[in-house]
Design a protein around this motif. Structure first.
Motif, PDB file in Angstrom:
ATOM      1  N   HIS A 101      16.641  39.724 -18.139  1.00 56.30           N
ATOM      2  CA  HIS A 101      16.145  39.356 -16.818  1.00 56.30           C
ATOM      3  C   HIS A 101      16.057  40.544 -15.882  1.00 56.30           C
ATOM      4  O   HIS A 101      15.086  40.691 -15.151  1.00 56.30           O
ATOM      5  CB  HIS A 101      17.029  38.265 -16.199  1.00 56.30           C
ATOM      6  N   ASP A 102      17.070  41.412 -15.882  1.00 56.55           N
ATOM      7  CA  ASP A 102      17.007  42.586 -15.024  1.00 56.55           C
ATOM      8  C   ASP A 102      15.881  43.509 -15.453  1.00 56.55           C
ATOM      9  O   ASP A 102      15.200  44.100 -14.621  1.00 56.55           O
ATOM     10  CB  ASP A 102      18.346  43.327 -15.005  1.00 56.55           C
ATOM     11  N   GLY A 103      15.663  43.629 -16.745  1.00 53.45           N
ATOM     12  CA  GLY A 103      14.540  44.425 -17.242  1.00 53.45           C
ATOM     13  C   GLY A 103      13.213  43.869 -16.761  1.00 53.45           C
ATOM     14  O   GLY A 103      12.298  44.619 -16.420  1.00 53.45           O
ATOM     15  N   ASP A 104      13.105  42.539 -16.731  1.00 54.34           N
ATOM     16  CA  ASP A 104      11.896  41.889 -16.226  1.00 54.34           C
ATOM     17  C   ASP A 104      11.676  42.223 -14.758  1.00 54.34           C
ATOM     18  O   ASP A 104      10.552  42.502 -14.336  1.00 54.34           O
ATOM     19  CB  ASP A 104      11.995  40.366 -16.374  1.00 54.34           C
ATOM     20  N   LEU A 105      12.764  42.188 -13.992  1.00 57.37           N
ATOM     21  CA  LEU A 105      12.635  42.485 -12.564  1.00 57.37           C
ATOM     22  C   LEU A 105      12.258  43.941 -12.333  1.00 57.37           C
ATOM     23  O   LEU A 105      11.475  44.249 -11.433  1.00 57.37           O
ATOM     24  CB  LEU A 105      13.927  42.133 -11.829  1.00 57.37           C
ATOM     25  N   VAL A 106      12.790  44.836 -13.153  1.00 57.57           N
ATOM     26  CA  VAL A 106      12.410  46.249 -13.049  1.00 57.57           C
ATOM     27  C   VAL A 106      10.916  46.391 -13.322  1.00 57.57           C
ATOM     28  O   VAL A 106      10.203  47.094 -12.603  1.00 57.57           O
ATOM     29  CB  VAL A 106      13.248  47.126 -14.009  1.00 57.57           C
ATOM     30  N   GLU A 107      10.440  45.722 -14.366  1.00 57.01           N
ATOM     31  CA  GLU A 107       9.011  45.783 -14.689  1.00 57.01           C
ATOM     32  C   GLU A 107       8.164  45.183 -13.567  1.00 57.01           C
ATOM     33  O   GLU A 107       7.116  45.727 -13.216  1.00 57.01           O
ATOM     34  CB  GLU A 107       8.724  45.065 -16.011  1.00 57.01           C
ATOM     35  N   ALA A 108       8.611  44.071 -13.004  1.00 56.79           N
ATOM     36  CA  ALA A 108       7.880  43.459 -11.888  1.00 56.79           C
ATOM     37  C   ALA A 108       7.869  44.406 -10.686  1.00 56.79           C
ATOM     38  O   ALA A 108       6.836  44.555 -10.011  1.00 56.79           O
ATOM     39  CB  ALA A 108       8.518  42.129 -11.498  1.00 56.79           C
ATOM     40  N   PHE A 109       8.986  45.051 -10.421  1.00 60.98           N
ATOM     41  CA  PHE A 109       9.065  46.003  -9.314  1.00 60.98           C
ATOM     42  C   PHE A 109       8.043  47.117  -9.508  1.00 60.98           C
ATOM     43  O   PHE A 109       7.342  47.513  -8.576  1.00 60.98           O
ATOM     44  CB  PHE A 109      10.478  46.576  -9.202  1.00 60.98           C
ATOM     45  N   LYS A 110       7.935  47.611 -10.735  1.00 63.68           N
ATOM     46  CA  LYS A 110       6.979  48.682 -11.034  1.00 63.68           C
ATOM     47  C   LYS A 110       5.535  48.238 -10.789  1.00 63.68           C
ATOM     48  O   LYS A 110       4.697  49.060 -10.409  1.00 63.68           O
ATOM     49  CB  LYS A 110       7.142  49.151 -12.474  1.00 63.68           C
ATOM     50  N   VAL A 111       5.259  46.955 -11.006  1.00 65.48           N
ATOM     51  CA  VAL A 111       3.910  46.445 -10.748  1.00 65.48           C
ATOM     52  C   VAL A 111       3.554  46.625  -9.273  1.00 65.48           C
ATOM     53  O   VAL A 111       2.432  46.993  -8.930  1.00 65.48           O
ATOM     54  CB  VAL A 111       3.799  44.953 -11.159  1.00 65.48           C
ATOM     55  N   PHE A 112       4.526  46.397  -8.394  1.00 69.05           N
ATOM     56  CA  PHE A 112       4.284  46.491  -6.951  1.00 69.05           C
ATOM     57  C   PHE A 112       4.428  47.908  -6.409  1.00 69.05           C
ATOM     58  O   PHE A 112       3.788  48.263  -5.430  1.00 69.05           O
ATOM     59  CB  PHE A 112       5.231  45.555  -6.194  1.00 69.05           C
ATOM     60  N   ASP A 113       5.285  48.705  -7.013  1.00 67.63           N
ATOM     61  CA  ASP A 113       5.524  50.074  -6.545  1.00 67.63           C
ATOM     62  C   ASP A 113       4.411  50.970  -7.084  1.00 67.63           C
ATOM     63  O   ASP A 113       4.601  51.753  -8.011  1.00 67.63           O
ATOM     64  CB  ASP A 113       6.904  50.550  -7.008  1.00 67.63           C
ATOM     65  N   LEU A 114       3.249  50.876  -6.478  1.00 71.86           N
ATOM     66  CA  LEU A 114       2.052  51.524  -7.007  1.00 71.86           C
ATOM     67  C   LEU A 114       2.147  53.046  -7.044  1.00 71.86           C
ATOM     68  O   LEU A 114       1.603  53.682  -7.939  1.00 71.86           O
ATOM     69  CB  LEU A 114       0.825  51.106  -6.185  1.00 71.86           C
ATOM     70  N   ASN A 115       2.834  53.645  -6.087  1.00 67.66           N
ATOM     71  CA  ASN A 115       2.911  55.109  -6.068  1.00 67.66           C
ATOM     72  C   ASN A 115       4.172  55.643  -6.753  1.00 67.66           C
ATOM     73  O   ASN A 115       4.386  56.851  -6.806  1.00 67.66           O
ATOM     74  CB  ASN A 115       2.797  55.663  -4.642  1.00 67.66           C
ATOM     75  N   GLY A 116       5.014  54.734  -7.260  1.00 68.49           N
ATOM     76  CA  GLY A 116       6.181  55.138  -8.021  1.00 68.49           C
ATOM     77  C   GLY A 116       7.281  55.819  -7.228  1.00 68.49           C
ATOM     78  O   GLY A 116       8.116  56.518  -7.790  1.00 68.49           O
ATOM     79  N   ASP A 117       7.319  55.577  -5.903  1.00 64.84           N
ATOM     80  CA  ASP A 117       8.331  56.247  -5.072  1.00 64.84           C
ATOM     81  C   ASP A 117       9.644  55.477  -4.977  1.00 64.84           C
ATOM     82  O   ASP A 117      10.572  55.912  -4.311  1.00 64.84           O
ATOM     83  CB  ASP A 117       7.790  56.531  -3.674  1.00 64.84           C
ATOM     84  N   GLY A 118       9.735  54.321  -5.652  1.00 63.86           N
ATOM     85  CA  GLY A 118      10.965  53.545  -5.621  1.00 63.86           C
ATOM     86  C   GLY A 118      11.033  52.540  -4.491  1.00 63.86           C
ATOM     87  O   GLY A 118      12.077  51.923  -4.269  1.00 63.86           O
ATOM     88  N   PHE A 119       9.926  52.362  -3.779  1.00 62.58           N
ATOM     89  CA  PHE A 119       9.865  51.414  -2.666  1.00 62.58           C
ATOM     90  C   PHE A 119       8.540  50.666  -2.705  1.00 62.58           C
ATOM     91  O   PHE A 119       7.535  51.196  -3.178  1.00 62.58           O
ATOM     92  CB  PHE A 119       9.966  52.145  -1.318  1.00 62.58           C
TER      93      PHE A 119
END
Length: 153
Positions: free
Chosen positions: A83-101
């Motif tokens: 589940h945490d891996g899924d959330l990390v992947e989902a976060f990456k979908v939204f963090d388009l510039n990869g800055d961690g936010f």
């Protein structure tokens, strides 16, 4: 390998499942659909995977469920999923510039891509972020995003 289904197809599937036309489908309907395509999971497993105490999903929840869980899970069971891996992947979908936010602009861009955003002014987007932005910096970090995704509806 799981077949790739377009966002338009996902909207059509969701609309077909949404018999009441209220913009929601039940966990039971999701379970029924998954069984028809060869995935097995209990209602409790699905509730855990959806990450909410609610027994319904809106179209955005449904798309995220597909993208994060079904598309990335190549076996016939949804149990034992990270589940945490899924959330990390989902976060990456939204963090388009990869800055961690996740900024308001990034959130709006992704929602537009999924066909889930109508507003051009971003006002609602800012209030969405503000609701979960615990440090009030106008951005969502991973922990804030995780809290947002796990909040009960």
């Amino acid at each position: 390998m799981s077949p790739v289904i377009s966002v338009d197809d996902l909207h059509k599937i969701f609309a077909t499942l949404d018999k009441k036309g209220d913009g929601l489908i039940s966990i039971d309907q999701l379970k029924w659909l998954l069984e028809r395509i060869g995935y097995s999971a209990s209602i409790e497993e699905l509730k855990t995977l959806v990450g909410r105490s609610s027994t319904t999903l809106d179209s955005m929840d449904f798309i995220f469920f597909y993208d994060i869980v079904v598309k990335k899970n190549n076996n016939n069971s949804l149990s034992g999923h990270d589940h945490d891996g899924d959330l990390v992947e989902a976060f990456k979908v939204f963090d388009l510039n990869g800055d961690g936010f996740i900024s308001c602009e990034e959130l709006e861009n992704v929602l537009l891509r999924f066909g889930l955003w109508d507003e051009c002014d971003g006002g609602d987007c800012k209030s969405m972020i503000r609701k979960f932005d615990t440090n009030s910096d106008g951005l969502l970090d991973y922990d804030e995003f995780r809290n947002m995704m796990l909040v009960s509806s």
